[in-house]
Design an enzyme around this catalytic site. Structure first.
Site, PDB file in Angstrom:
ATOM      1  N   GLU A  91       0.558  -1.351   0.107  1.00 21.23           N
ATOM      2  CA  GLU A  91       0.263  -0.112  -0.107  1.00 21.23           C
ATOM      3  C   GLU A  91       1.293   1.594   0.075  1.00 21.23           C
ATOM      4  O   GLU A  91       1.854   1.270   0.543  1.00 21.23           O
ATOM      5  CB  GLU A  91      -0.979  -0.036   1.336  1.00 21.23           C
ATOM      6  CG  GLU A  91      -1.979  -1.134   1.069  1.00 21.23           C
ATOM      7  CD  GLU A  91      -2.550  -1.103   3.192  1.00 21.23           C
ATOM      8  OE1 GLU A  91      -3.003  -2.068   3.537  1.00 21.23           O
ATOM      9  OE2 GLU A  91      -2.369  -0.175   3.243  1.00 21.23           O
ATOM     10  N   CYS A 112       2.987   8.494   1.400  1.00 17.87           N
ATOM     11  CA  CYS A 112       3.446   7.231   2.805  1.00 17.87           C
ATOM     12  C   CYS A 112       3.768   5.864   1.767  1.00 17.87           C
ATOM     13  O   CYS A 112       2.629   5.561   1.621  1.00 17.87           O
ATOM     14  CB  CYS A 112       2.179   7.447   2.941  1.00 17.87           C
ATOM     15  SG  CYS A 112       2.592   5.797   4.925  1.00 17.87           S
ATOM     16  N   CYS A 119       4.627  -7.188   7.706  1.00 15.51           N
ATOM     17  CA  CYS A 119       6.596  -7.005   9.033  1.00 15.51           C
ATOM     18  C   CYS A 119       6.032  -7.733  10.123  1.00 15.51           C
ATOM     19  O   CYS A 119       4.862  -8.543  11.199  1.00 15.51           O
ATOM     20  CB  CYS A 119       5.754  -5.754   9.801  1.00 15.51           C
ATOM     21  SG  CYS A 119       6.611  -4.059  10.569  1.00 15.51           S
ATOM     22  N   CYS A 123       3.522  -4.934  15.868  1.00 17.23           N
ATOM     23  CA  CYS A 123       3.066  -4.576  17.381  1.00 17.23           C
ATOM     24  C   CYS A 123       1.416  -4.265  17.517  1.00 17.23           C
ATOM     25  O   CYS A 123       0.366  -5.046  16.037  1.00 17.23           O
ATOM     26  CB  CYS A 123       3.499  -2.756  16.181  1.00 17.23           C
ATOM     27  SG  CYS A 123       5.416  -1.999  16.506  1.00 17.23           S
ATOM     28  N   CYS A 126      -1.280  -3.013  15.674  1.00 15.61           N
ATOM     29  CA  CYS A 126      -0.226  -2.292  14.047  1.00 15.61           C
ATOM     30  C   CYS A 126      -1.428  -3.794  12.873  1.00 15.61           C
ATOM     31  O   CYS A 126      -1.041  -5.056  13.430  1.00 15.61           O
ATOM     32  CB  CYS A 126       0.583  -2.050  13.679  1.00 15.61           C
ATOM     33  SG  CYS A 126       1.069  -1.880  12.031  1.00 15.61           S
ATOM     34  N   GLY A 222       5.819  -2.445   6.567  1.00 22.17           N
ATOM     35  CA  GLY A 222       7.068  -2.825   7.417  1.00 22.17           C
ATOM     36  C   GLY A 222       8.278  -2.125   7.994  1.00 22.17           C
ATOM     37  O   GLY A 222       7.294  -0.960   7.928  1.00 22.17           O
ATOM     38  N   LEU A 278       6.902   5.271  19.078  1.00 23.03           N
ATOM     39  CA  LEU A 278       7.215   5.366  20.545  1.00 23.03           C
ATOM     40  C   LEU A 278       6.604   5.135  21.129  1.00 23.03           C
ATOM     41  O   LEU A 278       6.270   3.641  21.667  1.00 23.03           O
ATOM     42  CB  LEU A 278       8.082   6.750  20.897  1.00 23.03           C
ATOM     43  CG  LEU A 278       8.339   7.155  23.057  1.00 23.03           C
ATOM     44  CD1 LEU A 278       9.812   6.388  22.569  1.00 23.03           C
ATOM     45  CD2 LEU A 278       8.122   8.553  22.978  1.00 23.03           C
ATOM     46  N   HIS A 279       5.135   5.905  21.427  1.00 23.36           N
ATOM     47  CA  HIS A 279       4.041   4.949  21.958  1.00 23.36           C
ATOM     48  C   HIS A 279       4.016   4.181  23.038  1.00 23.36           C
ATOM     49  O   HIS A 279       2.889   3.825  23.747  1.00 23.36           O
ATOM     50  CB  HIS A 279       3.289   3.708  21.003  1.00 23.36           C
ATOM     51  CG  HIS A 279       3.307   3.857  18.894  1.00 23.36           C
ATOM     52  ND1 HIS A 279       3.819   5.844  18.596  1.00 23.36           N
ATOM     53  CD2 HIS A 279       3.754   3.392  18.541  1.00 23.36           C
ATOM     54  CE1 HIS A 279       3.307   5.210  17.641  1.00 23.36           C
ATOM     55  NE2 HIS A 279       3.470   4.336  17.012  1.00 23.36           N
ATOM     56  N   ASN A 353      -6.205   4.856  15.535  1.00 29.64           N
ATOM     57  CA  ASN A 353      -6.943   4.526  13.810  1.00 29.64           C
ATOM     58  C   ASN A 353      -7.582   3.569  14.104  1.00 29.64           C
ATOM     59  O   ASN A 353      -6.594   1.919  14.456  1.00 29.64           O
ATOM     60  CB  ASN A 353      -6.319   4.746  13.175  1.00 29.64           C
ATOM     61  CG  ASN A 353      -6.948   5.011  11.748  1.00 29.64           C
ATOM     62  OD1 ASN A 353      -8.174   5.416  12.032  1.00 29.64           O
ATOM     63  ND2 ASN A 353      -5.931   5.579  10.825  1.00 29.64           N
ATOM     64  N   CYS A 396      -1.688   1.749   8.463  1.00 27.08           N
ATOM     65  CA  CYS A 396      -0.899   0.735   7.387  1.00 27.08           C
ATOM     66  C   CYS A 396      -1.340  -0.801   7.400  1.00 27.08           C
ATOM     67  O   CYS A 396      -1.669  -0.955   9.097  1.00 27.08           O
ATOM     68  CB  CYS A 396       0.729   0.932   7.454  1.00 27.08           C
ATOM     69  SG  CYS A 396       1.254   0.742   9.069  1.00 27.08           S
TER      70      CYS A 396
HETATM   71  N1  SAH Z   1       7.298  -0.041  10.413  1.00 28.08           N
HETATM   72  C1  SAH Z   1       7.666   1.874  10.887  1.00 28.08           C
HETATM   73  C2  SAH Z   1       6.797   3.079   9.956  1.00 28.08           C
HETATM   74  C3  SAH Z   1       5.604   2.264   9.241  1.00 28.08           C
HETATM   75  S1  SAH Z   1       3.927   2.249  10.705  1.00 28.08           S
HETATM   76  C4  SAH Z   1       7.020   2.178  12.265  1.00 28.08           C
HETATM   77  O1  SAH Z   1       6.851   1.009  12.908  1.00 28.08           O
HETATM   78  O2  SAH Z   1       7.580   3.274  12.539  1.00 28.08           O
HETATM   79  C5  SAH Z   1       4.043   3.853  10.496  1.00 28.08           C
HETATM   80  C6  SAH Z   1       3.502   4.295  11.668  1.00 28.08           C
HETATM   81  O3  SAH Z   1       1.917   3.992  11.782  1.00 28.08           O
HETATM   82  C7  SAH Z   1       4.103   4.508  13.139  1.00 28.08           C
HETATM   83  O4  SAH Z   1       4.057   5.413  13.662  1.00 28.08           O
HETATM   84  C8  SAH Z   1       3.005   3.248  13.682  1.00 28.08           C
HETATM   85  O5  SAH Z   1       2.503   2.881  14.280  1.00 28.08           O
HETATM   86  C9  SAH Z   1       1.260   3.848  12.978  1.00 28.08           C
HETATM   87  N2  SAH Z   1       0.692   3.220  13.444  1.00 28.08           N
HETATM   88  C10 SAH Z   1       0.430   2.320  12.842  1.00 28.08           C
HETATM   89  N3  SAH Z   1      -1.256   1.058  13.455  1.00 28.08           N
HETATM   90  C11 SAH Z   1      -1.987   2.485  13.417  1.00 28.08           C
HETATM   91  C12 SAH Z   1      -3.187   2.045  13.465  1.00 28.08           C
HETATM   92  N4  SAH Z   1      -3.759   1.768  13.635  1.00 28.08           N
HETATM   93  N5  SAH Z   1      -3.552   4.182  14.178  1.00 28.08           N
HETATM   94  C13 SAH Z   1      -2.722   4.712  14.028  1.00 28.08           C
HETATM   95  N6  SAH Z   1      -1.282   5.036  13.904  1.00 28.08           N
HETATM   96  C14 SAH Z   1      -0.620   3.120  13.834  1.00 28.08           C
HETATM   97 FE1  SF4 Z   2       5.679  -2.861  12.134  1.00 27.75          FE
HETATM   98 FE2  SF4 Z   2       5.740  -0.062  12.577  1.00 27.75          FE
HETATM   99 FE3  SF4 Z   2       2.949  -1.824  12.235  1.00 27.75          FE
HETATM  100 FE4  SF4 Z   2       4.750  -2.247  14.387  1.00 27.75          FE
HETATM  101  S1  SF4 Z   2       4.036  -0.238  13.936  1.00 27.75           S
HETATM  102  S2  SF4 Z   2       4.129  -3.654  13.230  1.00 27.75           S
HETATM  103  S3  SF4 Z   2       6.670  -1.986  13.352  1.00 27.75           S
HETATM  104  S4  SF4 Z   2       4.940  -1.486  10.774  1.00 27.75           S
END
Ligand code: SAH
Ligand code: SF4
Length: 411
Positions: A91, A112, A119, A123, A126, A222, A278-279, A353, A396
């Site tokens: 995507e 983006c 991945c 997390c 995600c 990823g 960071l989260h 989200n 994502c």
């Molecule tokens: N893997 C890398 C880049 C891709 S994720 C990373 O983790 O930084 C890009 C961003 O989208 C990250 O900050 C991730 O935590 C956030 N993200 C993933 N799922 C999400 C969701 N459901 N709502 C909001 N942000 C999300």
């Molecule tokens: Fe992978 Fe980034 Fe999603 Fe974590 S937030 S699972 S590192 S894409």
């Protein structure tokens, strides 16, 4: 399958052209076709000889991702689902100008992009990691997302204003460029012995289409720093003047905290921007939702970020998704502020989200705003992002999961 030409470095291509006895300016013509005109066929490269095009076709493939689905309207966030040569789905999300987030006020579009299929980092919140990791993207597949979006955008624009906007890449047969090498546009043609000295003015080459994407965030599917070599090869081409010419400062790499990758990036001469997902501002909170924190806990992550800031002299961004009851408690504000001050970082707060099938929910607007206010009271530069594209599965990995589920229902 042949390797893709857009995964090759300029040096590799130059060495091959030298081996074929091709003059250096031919390489510039080729690069113009690849990155300025975003060509998808060798036949479109009408100022290269047939025999050179044949040699190229026998050595490399020339592909762009194929559009499967696009969601969203032209004045809002738009999401693209692409199919790659092996059938894998990835995507990209095109976001209209949003001054002040990652780039500056002159930005027109941010794209983006994804760096992996799936991945491995898992997390908990995600969608990208739900089906695990399938493979790394090749440099050409990373670059291809930008070029394919630009081809799509140019074709939409051309459909709206057909009389004034040239087609994105294809040059018509009646083009001013010749299909043979020895033409007036070819410097070698000017010194053919015995040739009559009556050159007509060289025909002007068709103007390359304008760039549509001028800001990139590596925040799609990823973990970019887990595909470091391919990512850097792609970004070098996107940045190069002979490539897409996108300034390094207009490219933001987001990582979940892969410490060796951050340290390598700190040593790279190009000035890309860095964002850390960071989260959670304590190991207890972060560790609950990000397994990567077990391998690289906050002390290690912080020291890698400090090294980055010291070597680069650049500000980093801390991304902080707010998830109800998980990390939105005000007890996180103080440690987050301490970290931000230590790293001279700004904080982007992003209300979560929702992802179908996952239990996490977005906090109320009041909770998000109170969290942001408290951070600001600690003198942290803070933005509270209203997540764009909430209605189109913009987080994502979500569109891919839905499409794969639908495809497996049909199969
Ligand atoms: N893997 C890398 C880049 C891709 S994720 C990373 O983790 O930084 C890009 C961003 O989208 C990250 O900050 C991730 O935590 C956030 N993200 C993933 N799922 C999400 C969701 N459901 N709502 C909001 N942000 C999300
Ligand atoms: Fe992978 Fe980034 Fe999603 Fe974590 S937030 S699972 S590192 S894409």
């Amino acid at each position: 399958m042949l390797p893709d030409i857009r995964s090759q470095t300029r040096e590799t291509l130059a060495a091959q052209f030298a081996a074929w006895g091709q003059p250096a300016y031919r390489l510039d013509q080729l690069l113009g076709w690849l990155y300025a005109r975003r060509a998808v066929s060798w036949d479109a490269m009408t100022n290269l000889s047939k025999s050179l095009r044949q040699q190229l076709a026998e050595t490399w493939s020339l592909r762009l991702p194929e559009l499967v689905v696009k969601q969203g309207s032209s004045d809002t966030t738009q999401k693209f689902l692409w199919r790659l040569a092996d059938g894998a789905l990835i995507e990209s999300v095109l976001i209209p100008a949003n001054p002040g987030l990652y780039g500056d006020a002159s930005d027109r579009h941010t794209l983006c992009i994804s760096t992996q299929v799936g991945c491995a980092y898992g997390c908990r919140f995600c969608a990208s990691g739900l089906d695990g990791w399938k493979r790394n993207l090749e440099p050409s597949e990373i670059i291809g997302q930008i070029l394919a979006v630009e081809r799509w955008a140019a074709s939409v624009e051309a459909a709206v204003t057909p009389a004034t906007v040239p087609a994105p890449t294809e040059v018509p047969a009646s083009s001013t460029e010749s299909t043979v090498e020895t033409t007036a546009t070819d410097p070698a043609a000017a010194i053919v012995p015995g040739a009559p000295v009556a050159p007509a003015a060289p025909p002007a080459a068709p103007r390359p289409p304008e760039r549509i994407v001028n800001n990139i965030v590596v925040m799609g599917m990823g973990e970019p720093l887990a595909n470091f070599e391919n990512l850097m090869a792609a970004l070098r081409t996107l940045n190069a003047s002979w490539g897409c010419g996108i300034g390094a400062r207009k490219i933001t790499i987001s990582t979940s905290g892969v410490v060796p990758g951050i340290r390598s990036l700190a040593r790279d001469p190009l000035q890309f921007r860095l964002a850390i997902s960071l989260h959670g501002a304590t190991d207890a909170v972060r560790g609950q939702i990000m397994p990567v924190n077990r391998k690289y806990p906050l002390t290690e992550l912080t020291s890698a970020c400090e090294e980055y800031v010291r070597l680069k002299g650049k500000m980093i961004t801390l991304e902080y998704i707010l998830i109800a009851g998980v990390n939105d408690g005000l007890d996180q504000v103080e440690p987050l502020a301490t970290l931000a001050h230590r790293l001279h970082a700004k904080v982007n707060l992003i209300p979560y989200n929702t992802v179908e099938g996952l239990p996490w929910v977005r906090p109320s607007d009041d909770v998000c705003e109170t969290f942001a206010d408290q951070l600001e009271q600690h003198e942290v530069v803070t933005t509270l992002r209203r997540e764009k594209g909430h209605d189109i599965d913009a987080a994502c990995g979500q569109l891919r999961l839905k499409t794969e589920a639908k495809e497996s229902e049909v199969a």
